[in-house]
Design a protein around this motif. Structure first.
Motif, PDB file in Angstrom:
ATOM      1  N   GLU A 254       0.819  -1.206   0.000  1.00 17.71           N
ATOM      2  CA  GLU A 254       0.000   0.000   0.000  1.00 17.71           C
ATOM      3  C   GLU A 254       0.855   1.258   0.000  1.00 17.71           C
ATOM      4  O   GLU A 254       0.497   2.266  -0.617  1.00 17.71           O
ATOM      5  CB  GLU A 254      -0.932  -0.002   1.211  1.00 17.71           C
ATOM      6  N   SER A 258       0.803   4.180  -2.752  1.00 17.01           N
ATOM      7  CA  SER A 258       0.517   5.560  -2.361  1.00 17.01           C
ATOM      8  C   SER A 258       1.613   6.523  -2.794  1.00 17.01           C
ATOM      9  O   SER A 258       1.353   7.693  -3.057  1.00 17.01           O
ATOM     10  CB  SER A 258       0.322   5.653  -0.838  1.00 17.01           C
ATOM     11  N   LYS A 261       1.658   7.475  -6.858  1.00 11.00           N
ATOM     12  CA  LYS A 261       0.579   8.268  -7.458  1.00 11.00           C
ATOM     13  C   LYS A 261       1.085   9.649  -7.850  1.00 11.00           C
ATOM     14  O   LYS A 261       1.939  10.208  -7.203  1.00 11.00           O
ATOM     15  CB  LYS A 261      -0.583   8.390  -6.459  1.00 11.00           C
TER      16      LYS A 261
END
Length: 261
Positions: A254, A258, A261
């Motif tokens: 994750e 993150s 992006k």
């Protein structure tokens, strides 16, 4: 998973572009499941037996007490000065101070192999270690290991036990490098080996005072894994803050998403 706001410390990039991940070993990728007191007693006994078999007429109680005292002092000293003299040096000095000539390196290596073989039985692989490392490699991340340890062969034995060696492009062990985390030089060595800048990397580890502090000192983004951290619940007493906090290794996926992006 706790994803805090990005750290804005001086000289630290506000945008993570990491493509290299450094891992700690113990309590991060593997964990110990045993009684350390009993393990240390067995380890010292195996060490003594190996030395006796190698021709050293050692008194068991005297040698065990002397060697254990020296190791305790070594552990205390290295946590203060961050110098890793190694258990080989401790054993060599112990034997020479008992009146024996300088031992051959092979004798020291074999004796320490017997010593560490006991504790190696009790190290286990975290169930999400291999899937996480495999995922990162599939995503074209380069992986490194920075481990505090008093014996190089012990680390490689543990890596071999769990088939971890092949995942790491570079392996830095304090017993070989000479300095321990959180000394900034051991982290700079990692950057040198990868020819990378701090913002190119993540450091993942369980110790605020070693893994996270060391990474912070060179402005490397840090990920604190709390699953087996001795600092969980006492982190507010530390002036050391990670960039990310996770419970399990699998949560790194994750973080990667993150930051891309």
């Amino acid at each position: 998973m706790n994803l805090p706001p990005l750290d804005t410390r001086k000289n630290k990039s506000s945008l993570f572009i990491a493509r290299i991940v450094f891992f700690d070993l113990g309590d991060t990728l593997i964990y110990f499941d045993g009684d350390w007191t009993k393990v240390l007693q067995r380890s010292t006994e195996c060490l003594w037996k190996k030395l006796v078999a190698s021709g050293y007429p050692l008194n068991r109680e005297q040698f065990s007490r002397d060697f254990s005292d020296r190791m305790r002092k070594y552990y205390m000293d290295r946590n203060k000065n961050l110098v890793e003299y190694t258990s080989a040096r401790v054993l060599q000095d112990c034997l020479m101070d008992l009146g024996f000539p300088e031992p051959e390196p092979e004798i020291i290596r074999n004796a320490l192999k017997a010593l560490y073989s006991v504790s190696q039985e009790f190290w286990n692989l975290e169930e999400d270690t291999l899937p996480t490392l495999h995922f990162l490699q599939e995503q074209d991340f380069r992986l490194g290991l920075i481990s505090n340890a008093s014996d190089v062969d012990d680390v490689y034995a543990l890596l071999g036990k769990f088939n971890l060696t092949e995942y790491f492009e570079h392996i830095i062990i304090s017993a070989d490098f000479g300095m321990r985390k959180p000394h900034r030089e051991i982290f700079l060595e990692g950057l040198r080996l990868f020819q990378a800048e701090p913002q190119d990397c993540f450091m993942v580890g369980d110790r605020l005072d070693m893994d996270i502090l060391g990474a912070n000192q060179v402005n490397m983004p840090s990920i604190w894994i709390t699953r087996r951290s001795i600092h969980k619940g006492t982190e507010f007493g530390f002036d050391v803050k990670p960039d990310f906090e996770i419970y399990a290794l699998s949560e790194i996926k994750e973080i990667v998403k993150s930051t891309e992006k």
